[in-house]
Enzyme design. Sequence first.
Site, PDB file in Angstrom:
ATOM      1  N   ASN A  52      -6.236  -2.299   8.898  1.00 32.39           N
ATOM      2  CA  ASN A  52      -7.316  -2.810   9.741  1.00 32.39           C
ATOM      3  C   ASN A  52      -8.194  -3.816   9.002  1.00 32.39           C
ATOM      4  OD1 ASN A  52      -6.711  -1.326  12.083  1.00 32.39           O
ATOM      5  ND2 ASN A  52      -7.586   0.509  11.160  1.00 32.39           N
ATOM      6  N   VAL A  63      -0.375  -3.288   9.637  1.00 30.97           N
ATOM      7  CA  VAL A  63      -0.931  -1.982   9.980  1.00 30.97           C
ATOM      8  C   VAL A  63      -2.395  -1.883   9.558  1.00 30.97           C
ATOM      9  CG1 VAL A  63      -0.727   0.521   9.584  1.00 30.97           C
ATOM     10  CG2 VAL A  63       1.340  -0.892   9.818  1.00 30.97           C
ATOM     11  N   GLN A  78      -0.901 -12.387   0.133  1.00 30.11           N
ATOM     12  CA  GLN A  78       0.385 -11.797   0.501  1.00 30.11           C
ATOM     13  C   GLN A  78       1.166 -12.696   1.452  1.00 30.11           C
ATOM     14  OE1 GLN A  78      -0.489  -7.762   1.769  1.00 30.11           O
ATOM     15  NE2 GLN A  78      -0.906  -7.106  -0.322  1.00 30.11           N
ATOM     16  N   ASP A 121      -1.628   3.527  19.225  1.00 31.43           N
ATOM     17  CA  ASP A 121      -2.486   3.759  20.386  1.00 31.43           C
ATOM     18  C   ASP A 121      -1.641   4.022  21.633  1.00 31.43           C
ATOM     19  OD1 ASP A 121      -4.875   2.919  18.796  1.00 31.43           O
ATOM     20  OD2 ASP A 121      -3.826   1.013  18.848  1.00 31.43           O
ATOM     21  N   GLY A 169       0.824  -1.212   0.000  1.00 30.70           N
ATOM     22  CA  GLY A 169       0.000   0.000   0.000  1.00 30.70           C
ATOM     23  C   GLY A 169       0.852   1.252   0.000  1.00 30.70           C
ATOM     24  N   GLY A 225      -0.427   4.776  -0.956  1.00 34.34           N
ATOM     25  CA  GLY A 225      -1.491   5.342  -0.140  1.00 34.34           C
ATOM     26  C   GLY A 225      -0.970   6.357   0.852  1.00 34.34           C
ATOM     27  N   GLN A 226      -1.870   6.915   1.652  1.00 31.52           N
ATOM     28  CA  GLN A 226      -1.488   7.996   2.561  1.00 31.52           C
ATOM     29  C   GLN A 226      -0.441   7.573   3.584  1.00 31.52           C
ATOM     30  OE1 GLN A 226      -3.971  11.340   3.854  1.00 31.52           O
ATOM     31  NE2 GLN A 226      -5.653   9.900   3.566  1.00 31.52           N
ATOM     32  N   HIS A 238      -6.768  -3.451  18.215  1.00 34.17           N
ATOM     33  CA  HIS A 238      -6.629  -2.088  17.687  1.00 34.17           C
ATOM     34  C   HIS A 238      -8.005  -1.677  17.171  1.00 34.17           C
ATOM     35  CE1 HIS A 238      -5.101   1.452  15.780  1.00 34.17           C
ATOM     36  NE2 HIS A 238      -5.438   1.034  14.574  1.00 34.17           N
ATOM     37  N   GLY A 252       1.498   4.860   3.485  1.00 37.44           N
ATOM     38  CA  GLY A 252       2.707   4.458   2.773  1.00 37.44           C
ATOM     39  C   GLY A 252       3.530   5.642   2.322  1.00 37.44           C
ATOM     40  N   ARG A 256      -0.469   7.492  21.477  1.00 38.12           N
ATOM     41  CA  ARG A 256      -1.596   8.390  21.780  1.00 38.12           C
ATOM     42  C   ARG A 256      -1.829   8.474  23.287  1.00 38.12           C
ATOM     43  NH1 ARG A 256      -5.456   5.971  16.928  1.00 38.12           N
ATOM     44  NH2 ARG A 256      -4.796   7.436  15.294  1.00 38.12           N
TER      45      ARG A 256
END
Length: 334
Positions: free
Chosen positions: A134, A132, A115, A162, A12, A15-16, A190, A18, A165
């Site tokens: 979901n 990573v 994969q 998390d 990926g 993507g954002q 998660h 990646g 965070r």
Amino acid sequence: MAKDPVHVLVTGAAGQIGYALVPMIARGVMLGADQPVILHMLDIPLAAEALNGVKMELISNNQNILLRPGVVATTDVVEACLGVNIAVMVGGFPRKEGMERKDVMSKNVSIYKSQASALESHAAANCKVLVVANPANTNALILKEFAPSIPEKNISCLTRLDHNRALGQVSERLSVQVSDVKNVIIWGNHSSTQYPDVTHATVKTSVGKKAVKELVADDAWLNGEFISTVQQRGAAIIKARKFSSALSAASSACDHIRDWVVGTPEGTWVSMGVYSDGSYDVPAGLIYSFPVTCKNGEWSIVQGLSIDEFSRSKLDKTAEELSEEKALAYSCLV
């Protein structure tokens, strides 16, 4: 003496997350500025042009630790997995409006089965895998099922996001540096059932180490708003910026791999989603987030921590959700 290069796969990659992650790896944030890397970037055929653009940007940035050929950008899963030492699985199928949970699970089971098979056949021996995308815990479990030669201790999922965070919330509440807060725990999934726990967390102060619970002195906040804020932080970021938390997810993925490979500081633990061995009465066979320490490239679950009645109920609730997800995912294999 120069180090041998480490081959790092990012799925990926266009993507954002990646896009935020690959330059961090290329700058040495993940493995260190003295560790040469060869990046393997994988994405779907529809993203091939964007993926090539990411490759051009990496080459233009002249990252010294990227060895020639430096960057492999491909839509071929076999080519992407060839010889990789570390695999960061960012690609997945997101839930879309109107989709049932089983529909999403079925899509991701198909992706991770494929994969996993490629990693099983083509990755380097002792490859370390971080999932990573979901549902991260259950995607990691499916990957484990279809890559049996990869040791179960080498397959993990990201709950460091998390964990970070939770550190940030304590730091803000007490007006201290994040680096002075340590040993929070993320238990479980998660998801919104995760349990951010500060029972054993401490803060470095001018008069020595103090318990977070003692300094906060507000159990209502710790057992209520603190937990819900960490649980819902991703949704809050999406609401605020209209996109997912790509930057913090990428940074946390680097933290996860770096500590796993390099080791955690003495007396400090971090949170990782790992294969449960039954510790803390968590059902064996789930990918569940525990407090862990890392040394010599291996993680170990921190043992002997006291679990009060409130915490026990939270640990059990998130384990129940993971057991349900596991059953749902396995039903998609039939």
